[in-house]
Design a protein around this motif. Structure first.
Motif, PDB file in Angstrom:
ATOM      1  N   LEU A  78      -3.601 -15.704   3.595  1.00 34.18           N
ATOM      2  CA  LEU A  78      -2.152 -15.895   3.540  1.00 34.18           C
ATOM      3  C   LEU A  78      -1.686 -16.022   2.094  1.00 34.18           C
ATOM      4  CD1 LEU A  78       0.508 -16.209   4.997  1.00 34.18           C
ATOM      5  CD2 LEU A  78       0.025 -18.651   5.221  1.00 34.18           C
ATOM      6  N   ALA A  79      -2.418 -16.762   1.284  1.00 27.64           N
ATOM      7  CA  ALA A  79      -2.071 -16.913  -0.132  1.00 27.64           C
ATOM      8  C   ALA A  79      -2.115 -15.565  -0.842  1.00 27.64           C
ATOM      9  CB  ALA A  79      -3.012 -17.906  -0.807  1.00 27.64           C
ATOM     10  N   ARG A  80      -3.098 -14.723  -0.494  1.00 21.60           N
ATOM     11  CA  ARG A  80      -3.192 -13.381  -1.088  1.00 21.60           C
ATOM     12  C   ARG A  80      -1.980 -12.538  -0.700  1.00 21.60           C
ATOM     13  NH1 ARG A  80      -7.821 -11.506  -3.116  1.00 21.60           N
ATOM     14  NH2 ARG A  80      -7.539  -9.417  -2.280  1.00 21.60           N
ATOM     15  N   LEU A  81      -1.591 -12.584   0.565  1.00 19.39           N
ATOM     16  CA  LEU A  81      -0.426 -11.813   1.012  1.00 19.39           C
ATOM     17  C   LEU A  81       0.853 -12.275   0.322  1.00 19.39           C
ATOM     18  CD1 LEU A  81      -1.107 -11.424   4.834  1.00 19.39           C
ATOM     19  CD2 LEU A  81      -1.175  -9.633   3.087  1.00 19.39           C
ATOM     20  N   VAL A  82       1.006 -13.569   0.174  1.00 18.03           N
ATOM     21  CA  VAL A  82       2.184 -14.107  -0.512  1.00 18.03           C
ATOM     22  C   VAL A  82       2.205 -13.610  -1.956  1.00 18.03           C
ATOM     23  CG1 VAL A  82       3.264 -16.240  -1.355  1.00 18.03           C
ATOM     24  CG2 VAL A  82       2.467 -16.093   1.010  1.00 18.03           C
ATOM     25  N   ALA A  83       1.058 -13.646  -2.631  1.00 19.82           N
ATOM     26  CA  ALA A  83       0.980 -13.154  -4.009  1.00 19.82           C
ATOM     27  C   ALA A  83       1.298 -11.657  -4.071  1.00 19.82           C
ATOM     28  CB  ALA A  83      -0.410 -13.426  -4.595  1.00 19.82           C
ATOM     29  N   PHE A  84       0.738 -10.874  -3.150  1.00 10.48           N
ATOM     30  CA  PHE A  84       1.004  -9.428  -3.123  1.00 10.48           C
ATOM     31  C   PHE A  84       2.503  -9.162  -3.008  1.00 10.48           C
ATOM     32  CE2 PHE A  84      -3.246  -7.511  -1.434  1.00 10.48           C
ATOM     33  CZ  PHE A  84      -3.937  -8.149  -2.445  1.00 10.48           C
ATOM     34  N   GLU A  85       3.170  -9.844  -2.090  1.00  5.87           N
ATOM     35  CA  GLU A  85       4.604  -9.617  -1.878  1.00  5.87           C
ATOM     36  C   GLU A  85       5.419 -10.063  -3.090  1.00  5.87           C
ATOM     37  OE1 GLU A  85       6.079  -7.818   0.567  1.00  5.87           O
ATOM     38  OE2 GLU A  85       3.979  -7.395   1.033  1.00  5.87           O
ATOM     39  N   ALA A  86       5.038 -11.151  -3.716  1.00 11.55           N
ATOM     40  CA  ALA A  86       5.750 -11.615  -4.910  1.00 11.55           C
ATOM     41  C   ALA A  86       5.617 -10.604  -6.044  1.00 11.55           C
ATOM     42  CB  ALA A  86       5.225 -12.983  -5.334  1.00 11.55           C
ATOM     43  N   ILE A  87       4.426 -10.048  -6.220  1.00 13.76           N
ATOM     44  CA  ILE A  87       4.203  -9.044  -7.268  1.00 13.76           C
ATOM     45  C   ILE A  87       5.009  -7.783  -6.972  1.00 13.76           C
ATOM     46  CG2 ILE A  87       2.441  -7.477  -8.194  1.00 13.76           C
ATOM     47  CD1 ILE A  87       0.479  -9.945  -7.900  1.00 13.76           C
ATOM     48  N   LYS A  88       5.030  -7.359  -5.723  1.00 14.61           N
ATOM     49  CA  LYS A  88       5.838  -6.186  -5.351  1.00 14.61           C
ATOM     50  C   LYS A  88       7.317  -6.419  -5.661  1.00 14.61           C
ATOM     51  CE  LYS A  88       2.907  -4.883  -1.449  1.00 14.61           C
ATOM     52  NZ  LYS A  88       2.937  -4.723   0.022  1.00 14.61           N
ATOM     53  N   ASN A  89       7.794  -7.626  -5.412  1.00 17.66           N
ATOM     54  CA  ASN A  89       9.196  -7.930  -5.699  1.00 17.66           C
ATOM     55  C   ASN A  89       9.494  -7.913  -7.191  1.00 17.66           C
ATOM     56  OD1 ASN A  89      10.376  -8.143  -3.144  1.00 17.66           O
ATOM     57  ND2 ASN A  89       9.569 -10.210  -2.878  1.00 17.66           N
ATOM     58  N   VAL A  90       8.554  -8.347  -8.014  1.00 17.81           N
ATOM     59  CA  VAL A  90       8.753  -8.277  -9.466  1.00 17.81           C
ATOM     60  C   VAL A  90       8.927  -6.818  -9.881  1.00 17.81           C
ATOM     61  CG1 VAL A  90       7.673  -8.636 -11.727  1.00 17.81           C
ATOM     62  CG2 VAL A  90       7.535 -10.425  -9.974  1.00 17.81           C
ATOM     63  N   LYS A  91       8.073  -5.947  -9.367  1.00 19.52           N
ATOM     64  CA  LYS A  91       8.169  -4.537  -9.775  1.00 19.52           C
ATOM     65  C   LYS A  91       9.431  -3.876  -9.221  1.00 19.52           C
ATOM     66  CE  LYS A  91       6.548  -1.208 -12.206  1.00 19.52           C
ATOM     67  NZ  LYS A  91       6.402  -1.345 -13.664  1.00 19.52           N
ATOM     68  N   ALA A  92       9.850  -4.244  -8.029  1.00 22.23           N
ATOM     69  CA  ALA A  92      11.109  -3.709  -7.490  1.00 22.23           C
ATOM     70  C   ALA A  92      12.274  -4.118  -8.385  1.00 22.23           C
ATOM     71  CB  ALA A  92      11.320  -4.201  -6.062  1.00 22.23           C
ATOM     72  N   ARG A  93      12.272  -5.365  -8.826  1.00 20.23           N
ATOM     73  CA  ARG A  93      13.333  -5.825  -9.729  1.00 20.23           C
ATOM     74  C   ARG A  93      13.237  -5.122 -11.078  1.00 20.23           C
ATOM     75  NH1 ARG A  93      12.062 -10.638  -7.049  1.00 20.23           N
ATOM     76  NH2 ARG A  93      10.829 -11.456  -8.776  1.00 20.23           N
ATOM     77  N   TYR A  94      12.017  -4.868 -11.551  1.00 19.74           N
ATOM     78  CA  TYR A  94      11.826  -4.115 -12.799  1.00 19.74           C
ATOM     79  C   TYR A  94      12.586  -2.792 -12.720  1.00 19.74           C
ATOM     80  CZ  TYR A  94       9.305  -1.163 -16.175  1.00 19.74           C
ATOM     81  OH  TYR A  94       8.977  -0.300 -17.185  1.00 19.74           O
ATOM     82  N   CYS A  95      12.375  -2.044 -11.649  1.00 17.54           N
ATOM     83  CA  CYS A  95      13.051  -0.745 -11.497  1.00 17.54           C
ATOM     84  C   CYS A  95      14.561  -0.924 -11.416  1.00 17.54           C
ATOM     85  CB  CYS A  95      12.539  -0.020 -10.255  1.00 17.54           C
ATOM     86  SG  CYS A  95      10.811   0.501 -10.365  1.00 17.54           S
ATOM     87  N   ARG A  96      15.008  -1.867 -10.615  1.00 19.07           N
ATOM     88  CA  ARG A  96      16.453  -2.068 -10.435  1.00 19.07           C
ATOM     89  C   ARG A  96      17.118  -2.525 -11.723  1.00 19.07           C
ATOM     90  NH1 ARG A  96      19.402  -6.646  -8.539  1.00 19.07           N
ATOM     91  NH2 ARG A  96      17.465  -7.604  -7.796  1.00 19.07           N
ATOM     92  N   PHE A  97      16.538  -3.514 -12.397  1.00 17.25           N
ATOM     93  CA  PHE A  97      17.159  -4.030 -13.616  1.00 17.25           C
ATOM     94  C   PHE A  97      17.139  -2.990 -14.735  1.00 17.25           C
ATOM     95  CE2 PHE A  97      15.780  -8.515 -12.180  1.00 17.25           C
ATOM     96  CZ  PHE A  97      16.879  -8.610 -11.332  1.00 17.25           C
ATOM     97  N   LEU A  98      16.080  -2.190 -14.808  1.00 18.30           N
ATOM     98  CA  LEU A  98      16.019  -1.125 -15.800  1.00 18.30           C
ATOM     99  C   LEU A  98      17.120  -0.092 -15.510  1.00 18.30           C
ATOM    100  CD1 LEU A  98      12.717   0.637 -16.883  1.00 18.30           C
ATOM    101  CD2 LEU A  98      14.912   1.746 -16.908  1.00 18.30           C
ATOM    102  N   ASP A  99      17.230   0.338 -14.268  1.00 14.22           N
ATOM    103  CA  ASP A  99      18.202   1.376 -13.916  1.00 14.22           C
ATOM    104  C   ASP A  99      19.646   0.887 -13.992  1.00 14.22           C
ATOM    105  OD1 ASP A  99      16.155   3.226 -13.563  1.00 14.22           O
ATOM    106  OD2 ASP A  99      16.021   2.879 -11.404  1.00 14.22           O
ATOM    107  N   THR A 100      19.884  -0.404 -13.750  1.00 17.96           N
ATOM    108  CA  THR A 100      21.246  -0.944 -13.849  1.00 17.96           C
ATOM    109  C   THR A 100      21.518  -1.510 -15.241  1.00 17.96           C
ATOM    110  OG1 THR A 100      20.570  -3.118 -13.008  1.00 17.96           O
ATOM    111  CG2 THR A 100      21.370  -1.491 -11.387  1.00 17.96           C
ATOM    112  N   LYS A 101      20.502  -1.488 -16.090  1.00 17.38           N
ATOM    113  CA  LYS A 101      20.591  -1.958 -17.468  1.00 17.38           C
ATOM    114  C   LYS A 101      21.008  -3.432 -17.560  1.00 17.38           C
ATOM    115  CE  LYS A 101      21.245   2.785 -18.888  1.00 17.38           C
ATOM    116  NZ  LYS A 101      20.668   3.235 -17.638  1.00 17.38           N
TER     117      LYS A 101
END
Length: 152
Positions: free
Chosen positions: A8-31
């Motif tokens: 469960l801890a691994r899954l939580v970490a995986f999802e948190a990391i995925k969310n960081v990268k999703a925000r990376y793309c969004r924040f970069l594209d929206t500047k």
């Protein structure tokens, strides 16, 4: 209970990391540069020498400055998928992402002479660190498999 808490801890970490990268793309594209900067550790490293020919940069301010130089005058779309996440320790993860980006510069604003836009395909190779309970990008290297350049 211990056999359940570890996966469960691994899954939580995986999802948190995925969310960081999703925000990376969004924040970069929206500047959204302040939000983009907050995704990195203070001592983060970015290596995009395949695109820029420049040496890697270190520190959040240098990373944001380099990205802004490349895309401030462009419409962009960054997409990532198929993450391979390896939790190397409790607070460190090594991640590879398949990526595609599209960058269309305003007339006369391209940093690449004679090029109006690019479409790139490749991978991000990253290290994430958990800092005060929050996953952040500690290092990022972009490798390209193919780059289409479109003239002005």
């Amino acid at each position: 209970m211990d056999t359940i808490s570890e996966p469960l801890a691994r899954l939580v970490a995986f999802e948190a990391i995925k969310n960081v990268k999703a925000r990376y793309c969004r924040f970069l594209d929206t500047k959204d540069w302040p939000a983009f900067a907050a995704l990195f550790t203070a001592d983060a490293m970015m290596d995009v020498h395949e695109d820029t020919g420049r040496e890697p940069v270190f520190g959040v301010d240098a990373i944001v400055a380099q990205v802004r130089f490349a895309v401030d005058h462009a419409a962009t779309s960054h997409q990532v998928h198929s993450p391979e996440i390896d939790l190397a320790g409790g607070d460190t993860a090594h991640v590879k992402w398949a990526m595609q980006d599209r960058v269309v510069w305003q007339p006369g604003q391209s940093p690449i002479e004679g090029v109006q836009s690019i479409t790139g395909y490749g991978q991000y190779h990253e290290v994430y660190r958990r800092v005060d309970g929050e996953w952040k990008i500690a290092s990022l290297r972009l490798s390209r498999f193919h780059l289409d350049m479109h003239g002005e």
